[in-house]
Design a protein around this motif. Sequence first.
Motif, PDB file in Angstrom:
ATOM      1  N   VAL A 128       0.832  -1.195   0.000  1.00 29.27           N
ATOM      2  CA  VAL A 128       0.000   0.000   0.000  1.00 29.27           C
ATOM      3  C   VAL A 128       0.874   1.255   0.000  1.00 29.27           C
ATOM      4  O   VAL A 128       1.799   1.386   0.791  1.00 29.27           O
ATOM      5  N   TRP A 163      -0.834   7.615   1.880  1.00 29.98           N
ATOM      6  CA  TRP A 163      -1.366   8.875   1.366  1.00 29.98           C
ATOM      7  C   TRP A 163      -0.421  10.019   1.705  1.00 29.98           C
ATOM      8  O   TRP A 163       0.100  10.106   2.822  1.00 29.98           O
ATOM      9  N   ARG A 195     -10.679   3.634   6.417  1.00 28.86           N
ATOM     10  CA  ARG A 195      -9.607   4.009   5.493  1.00 28.86           C
ATOM     11  C   ARG A 195      -9.725   3.238   4.183  1.00 28.86           C
ATOM     12  O   ARG A 195      -9.539   3.808   3.103  1.00 28.86           O
ATOM     13  N   ASP A 196     -10.057   1.964   4.260  1.00 28.24           N
ATOM     14  CA  ASP A 196     -10.218   1.193   3.028  1.00 28.24           C
ATOM     15  C   ASP A 196     -11.474   1.612   2.272  1.00 28.24           C
ATOM     16  O   ASP A 196     -11.503   1.588   1.036  1.00 28.24           O
ATOM     17  N   ARG A 222     -10.487   4.455   0.273  1.00 30.16           N
ATOM     18  CA  ARG A 222      -9.697   4.056  -0.902  1.00 30.16           C
ATOM     19  C   ARG A 222     -10.606   3.663  -2.067  1.00 30.16           C
ATOM     20  O   ARG A 222     -10.296   3.928  -3.230  1.00 30.16           O
ATOM     21  N   GLN A 231     -11.672   6.802  -3.686  1.00 26.52           N
ATOM     22  CA  GLN A 231     -10.631   7.403  -4.519  1.00 26.52           C
ATOM     23  C   GLN A 231     -10.531   6.703  -5.867  1.00 26.52           C
ATOM     24  O   GLN A 231     -10.309   7.345  -6.904  1.00 26.52           O
ATOM     25  N   ASN A 260      -6.950   2.165 -10.241  1.00 25.11           N
ATOM     26  CA  ASN A 260      -6.207   2.122  -8.986  1.00 25.11           C
ATOM     27  C   ASN A 260      -4.963   2.998  -9.090  1.00 25.11           C
ATOM     28  O   ASN A 260      -4.741   3.684 -10.101  1.00 25.11           O
TER      29      ASN A 260
END
Length: 432
Positions: A77, A80, A303-304, A307, A310, A318
């Motif tokens: 990962v 950020w 948090r996931d 993602r 995003q 991705n």
Amino acid sequence: MKKRLINTLIGIVISTQIASVNAVEFKPVDTEFVSQAAAFAVTQDNWDQAANAAVTFPHAYRFTRHMAIAPANSNPVEPWREAPIELLSLKANDLDGPHSLEVLLRDRLKNHSMVVLNNGKLAHQHFFNDYGPEQTHLQMSVTKSFTSILAAISVAEGKLDMDLPIVSYLPELKGTGFENATVQEVADMRSGIGVKFSQGKLWDDRMTEAQDWNGDSQYSNMRSIMDYAKVLDNYRPIGKVYDYLDINTELLGKVVEKVQGKPLAEVFAAKLWHKIDVENPARWMANRNGEVVASGGLNITTRDLARVGQVILNGGKNLRGEQVIPTAFIESLMQGNDKVRHSWRQGKESKLAKGWYQDQFRVLYLPNSKGKTYKVLAMVGIHGQILAMDLESQTVIAMNSGFGDMEPPRMALMIFKQIIPAILDAMPSHRD
């Protein structure tokens, strides 16, 4: 040499298959945790009741069987980059006047966590009540949007035609209320199906019994979601009215399983979870047969969840630029069509905001402080689970809460007409 090469290749194939199988594991009820909860009068029967939601939702999967879905270790990962924006001191309203977002979120909405991204950078995150970044949380109906994403991927792969009758893929539904509905109408909650809710709930207990949501099913004839679907009839004009019912999502999940030839949790792992740089495992609640709750059983970290938002803002790509979610699907959601707009106006949520419901997502026009509107793509759970995406400012707002009541108007009004607009007002591109 040739024999050695063949053996090596066979070993690679077998190792890959084992890794794929181990990536999704069927887990039993956490009996030790259930026993611990019982000492506080929280049981499998009542873990999801209003009084318990704030403490049980971060642990929901422990009360049921579930599929544990590991992240892809081969994709480290990327952290950020941070561009902090002070958000908790912003003001918004509740019925008794203005308060800071910290008070509204933590004290009024029983919020557990929130992550905000802006232009791909971490603008804000908080974790209340001693929950941390690695704490999963029950997503409730946010799960529906994930099921729809898997259907969209199936369409892009040429395996699924949303305009076909659902019985083309699930012939066992012939003679039921779903017989004349298309897959798209089911995905849009326009199937016309009729469900009588159990007292005090927004679902029919026969369905949750089939899902072992509150322990093993007490109905001998309700042991799978198809058992339940077969007893339903039609009571609205098909395709004309938006009527939000979990069974539509459950059947969409069954269609995905049929066209992909594997269980939904495995499709989720292979087509989405292992491709979007998540940090932590997902846990998808299931019944004794291993059928996941496609309409509301996914447990992931905030948090996931951010993602995922995003990836959607990136046009479905991705961090490595690989197409994961079809761009055409995202564009279709944002554009809408006359059918979903008309159906939205017939439903109760039209009182909240102008917009539409399509493919298990909402598109909402939300007022801002300048007298204009934000066009927000949203994944929504009934106790304050939210993934809101503003494409214009490239903002992701992911939050998880344990608000007790289910879909109370006050909660929706605070989130969508107060908190989200206040956060978007603070984004740099909207301040200019």
